[in-house]
Design a protein around this motif. Structure first.
Motif, mmCIF file in Angstrom:
data_model
loop_
_atom_site.group_PDB
_atom_site.id
_atom_site.type_symbol
_atom_site.label_atom_id
_atom_site.label_comp_id
_atom_site.label_asym_id
_atom_site.label_seq_id
_atom_site.Cartn_x
_atom_site.Cartn_y
_atom_site.Cartn_z
ATOM 1 N N SER A 31 0.807 -1.177 0.102
ATOM 2 C CA SER A 31 -0.015 0.029 0.129
ATOM 3 C C SER A 31 0.655 1.142 0.052
ATOM 4 N N LEU A 32 2.299 1.259 0.090
ATOM 5 C CA LEU A 32 3.104 2.441 0.247
ATOM 6 C C LEU A 32 2.842 3.187 -1.120
ATOM 7 N N ARG A 33 3.107 2.479 -2.111
ATOM 8 C CA ARG A 33 2.784 3.272 -3.536
ATOM 9 C C ARG A 33 1.799 4.049 -3.761
ATOM 10 N N TYR A 34 0.469 3.480 -3.105
ATOM 11 C CA TYR A 34 -0.753 4.469 -3.346
ATOM 12 C C TYR A 34 -0.707 5.513 -2.274
ATOM 13 N N PHE A 35 -0.398 5.178 -0.798
ATOM 14 C CA PHE A 35 -0.504 6.203 -0.049
ATOM 15 C C PHE A 35 0.734 7.158 0.227
ATOM 16 N N SER A 37 3.474 6.999 2.045
ATOM 17 C CA SER A 37 4.504 6.958 3.173
ATOM 18 C C SER A 37 3.776 6.408 4.349
ATOM 19 N N LEU A 38 4.442 5.623 5.340
ATOM 20 C CA LEU A 38 3.937 5.113 6.443
ATOM 21 C C LEU A 38 3.220 5.951 7.174
ATOM 22 N N LYS A 39 3.676 7.164 7.274
ATOM 23 C CA LYS A 39 2.857 8.381 8.044
ATOM 24 C C LYS A 39 1.532 8.691 7.408
ATOM 25 N N SER A 40 1.431 8.460 6.143
ATOM 26 C CA SER A 40 0.043 8.745 5.644
ATOM 27 C C SER A 40 -0.770 7.616 5.793
ATOM 28 N N ILE A 41 -0.297 6.452 5.751
ATOM 29 C CA ILE A 41 -0.939 5.143 6.051
ATOM 30 C C ILE A 41 -1.490 5.009 7.439
ATOM 31 N N ARG A 42 -0.593 5.362 8.625
ATOM 32 C CA ARG A 42 -1.182 5.561 9.828
ATOM 33 C C ARG A 42 -2.067 6.573 10.140
ATOM 34 N N GLN A 43 -2.127 7.856 9.466
ATOM 35 C CA GLN A 43 -3.138 8.896 9.365
ATOM 36 C C GLN A 43 -4.486 8.396 9.151
ATOM 37 N N GLN A 44 -4.430 7.524 7.803
ATOM 38 C CA GLN A 44 -5.779 6.942 7.390
ATOM 39 C C GLN A 44 -6.354 5.955 8.377
ATOM 40 N N ILE A 45 -5.255 5.250 8.958
ATOM 41 C CA ILE A 45 -6.020 4.232 9.841
ATOM 42 C C ILE A 45 -6.555 4.823 11.122
ATOM 43 N N GLU A 46 -5.971 5.887 11.638
ATOM 44 C CA GLU A 46 -6.279 6.720 13.041
ATOM 45 C C GLU A 46 -7.949 7.161 12.395
ATOM 46 N N SER A 47 -7.809 7.624 11.336
ATOM 47 C CA SER A 47 -9.028 8.618 11.012
ATOM 48 C C SER A 47 -10.259 7.757 10.543
ATOM 49 N N GLY A 48 -10.098 6.377 9.965
ATOM 50 C CA GLY A 48 -11.052 5.471 9.761
ATOM 51 C C GLY A 48 -11.518 4.922 10.877
ATOM 52 N N ILE A 49 -10.750 4.474 11.984
ATOM 53 C CA ILE A 49 -11.237 3.705 13.192
ATOM 54 C C ILE A 49 -11.460 4.840 14.384
ATOM 55 N N GLU A 50 -11.388 5.976 14.194
ATOM 56 C CA GLU A 50 -11.689 7.036 15.255
ATOM 57 C C GLU A 50 -13.045 6.676 15.824
ATOM 58 N N THR A 51 -14.051 6.592 15.096
ATOM 59 C CA THR A 51 -15.504 6.395 15.602
ATOM 60 C C THR A 51 -15.553 5.025 16.473
ATOM 61 N N GLN A 52 -14.730 3.753 16.068
ATOM 62 C CA GLN A 52 -14.854 2.529 16.653
ATOM 63 C C GLN A 52 -14.181 2.480 18.054
ATOM 64 N N LEU A 53 -13.039 3.174 18.117
ATOM 65 C CA LEU A 53 -12.004 3.300 19.327
ATOM 66 C C LEU A 53 -11.871 4.573 19.912
ATOM 67 N N SER A 54 -13.138 5.447 19.796
ATOM 68 C CA SER A 54 -13.036 6.680 20.246
ATOM 69 C C SER A 54 -12.927 6.725 22.164
ATOM 70 N N HIS A 55 -13.131 5.798 22.607
ATOM 71 C CA HIS A 55 -12.995 5.501 24.052
ATOM 72 C C HIS A 55 -11.895 4.428 24.234
ATOM 73 N N THR A 56 -11.148 3.909 23.365
ATOM 74 C CA THR A 56 -10.252 2.765 23.820
ATOM 75 C C THR A 56 -8.681 3.342 23.226
ATOM 76 N N ASN A 57 -7.802 3.015 24.231
ATOM 77 C CA ASN A 57 -6.490 3.490 23.798
ATOM 78 C C ASN A 57 -5.923 2.123 22.920
ATOM 79 N N PHE A 58 -5.343 2.472 22.027
ATOM 80 C CA PHE A 58 -4.863 1.578 21.017
ATOM 81 C C PHE A 58 -3.251 1.896 20.606
ATOM 82 N N VAL A 59 -2.655 1.053 20.193
ATOM 83 C CA VAL A 59 -1.070 1.229 20.005
ATOM 84 C C VAL A 59 -0.820 0.921 18.579
#
Length: 431
Positions: A31-35, A37-59
């Motif tokens: 997925s690196l070629r599409y996104f 960088s890793l930073k962009s992928i991590r931002q996409q993951i955080e924005s996508g799961i913000e609703t499901q894990l809004s009250h949960t700490n994740f690493v």
């Protein structure tokens, strides 16, 4: 919750794996070629799961292999290891009691003074395998990227939905079957593409609104539905079989009006397992023919009208069998019967509940006519630790009418009488 997060992460990677109920592994190398960088992928993951894990700490942790990334995440390290050569130095400070290994191996490591992974790096891999076992050695090699890790890919639970609308109402059984045939063939194509099969279909007949039969198609009335469920005991994907069972159910049904739409829902799926070998295919074909007959009977008479006999591991004859619905899936049969049971040919399938007392006339057992004992005695003594303990001598007997009977003498309540009329019972019939 983890399934919802995995479903959201499908927008990032097509290879997702679950590790327990609290960890998710994504392969993001492709997925690196599409996104970018890793930073962009991590931002996409955080924005996508913000609703499901809004009250949960994740690493989040990134590493060249799944085992290393899971180890970093479970120890709370939001690290990024890009090069495989950096794994030894970056993982060396992790304590050995955090490893995903057996507790006994952890104790052995502590007893040997190996408290951190950097202590383990000093050991030769062959020596490590000898001292701590193959599983531990394989785990360490997978963390270092020396052994490829094969993880089961997660897939979202499939749900199938299809419908056909009719401009003119369907009023006959044959018209409804013709439309259902198209739906079932489309379902068969879907199941074959996905390598799936199913044991339950839900068809919804929509009679439209109360005034839909008129030329102006008034839509202000109440919509009426009728649900039809098609079941098979063993999951299938054959449109021909499902159509046969559906036709069996529809024959003789009285419809409440003209059908304007038919919807097919399928939510129960299992992986398709093809038969292997000529002999297995032959046995599977014979078994399928018998199952199809029973499936048809269940569709005609109702799922609870067809019963099956299950064996249970119990010496007491009246407790050694159990009647269950024919549609009870094989996975539930093992829960009902416990361990595998060997069929005992000494007992008849037809048992009387409760056993019927036998009369003694002229010092001879009697059932419709005098009985002749052909075989026995066979002692069954069990449940002596309970109040309902049994102690019986079983015999195979025959009368002049040709009936083959299974009789016993109740020794626990015979009162010492050898031919006590209250101590002899008819328990079942052979043939």
């Amino acid at each position: 919750m983890i399934s919802l997060v995995a479903q959201q992460c499908q927008q990032i990677s097509d290879y997702i794996s679950l590790d327990g109920n609290d960890a998710l592994v994504l392969e993001v190398g492709r997925s690196l070629r599409y996104f970018g960088s890793l930073k962009s992928i991590r931002q996409q993951i955080e924005s996508g799961i913000e609703t499901q894990l809004s009250h949960t700490n994740f690493v989040q942790a990134v590493a060249p292999n799944a085992s290393a990334s899971l180890l970093l995440a479970r120890t709370g390290q939001q690290s990024v290891i890009a090069r495989p050569d950096d794994l030894r130095s970056r993982l060396g400070s992790i304590p050995t009691n955090a490893l995903a290994i057996d507790v006994r191996v952890r104790k052995k490591l502590a007893n040997c003074g190996l408290f951190y992974l950097r202590d383990i790096w000093r050991l030769p891999l062959p020596e490590m395998r000898i001292r701590f076992g193959r599983h531990f050695s394989d785990y360490i090699e997978s963390c270092l990227g020396l052994r490829p890790g094969l993880r089961q890919r997660w897939q979202a639970k499939p749900v199938y939905h299809d419908s056909v609308d009719s401009d003119h109402g369907l009023y006959s059984t044959q018209q409804i079957i013709n439309v259902c045939e198209k739906l079932l063939h489309r379902l068969e194509d879907f199941l074959k593409k996905k390598h799936l099969c199913t044991d339950q279909l839900m068809l919804v007949l929509d009679y439209g609104s109360s005034g839909q039969g008129n030329s102006d198609h008034d839509t202000g009335g109440d919509t009426r539905h009728e649900n039809i469920t098609v079941n098979v005991r063993k999951a299938e994907r054959s449109a021909r079989l499902f159509l046969l069972l559906l036709e069996t159910q529809l024959t003789g049904m009285n419809f409440s009006g003209e059908v304007y739409a038919i919807t097919l829902h399928v939510t129960h799926f299992t992986l398709f397992k093809p038969d292997g070998g000529i002999q297995q295919k032959t046995r599977g074909h014979d078994s399928r023919d018998g199952s199809q007959l029973l499936d048809t009977l269940a569709a005609k008479l109702g799922s609870h009208a067809v019963q099956r006999l299950l064996l249970k591991p119990d010496y007491c004859p009246e407790s050694a069998t159990r009647m269950v619905s024919y549609l009870t899936p094989p996975s539930e049969e093992s829960l009902l019967t416990g361990n595998s049971v060997t069929i005992n040919s000494h007992n008849p399938c037809w048992l009387l509940q409760p056993p019927r007392p036998l009369a003694i006339r002229n010092q001879q057992l009697h059932y419709r006519s005098p009985l002749t004992l052909l075989r026995g005695p066979r002692r069954i003594e069990t449940r002596w630790w309970q109040e309902q303990g049994i102690r019986r001598d079983y015999y195979v007997a025959a009368n002049t009418q040709g009936n083959l009977l299974w009789v016993y003498q109740d020794l626990a309540h015979a009162g010492g009488a050898e031919q006590n009329s209250t101590a002899w019972y008819l328990h079942g019939f052979f043939g």
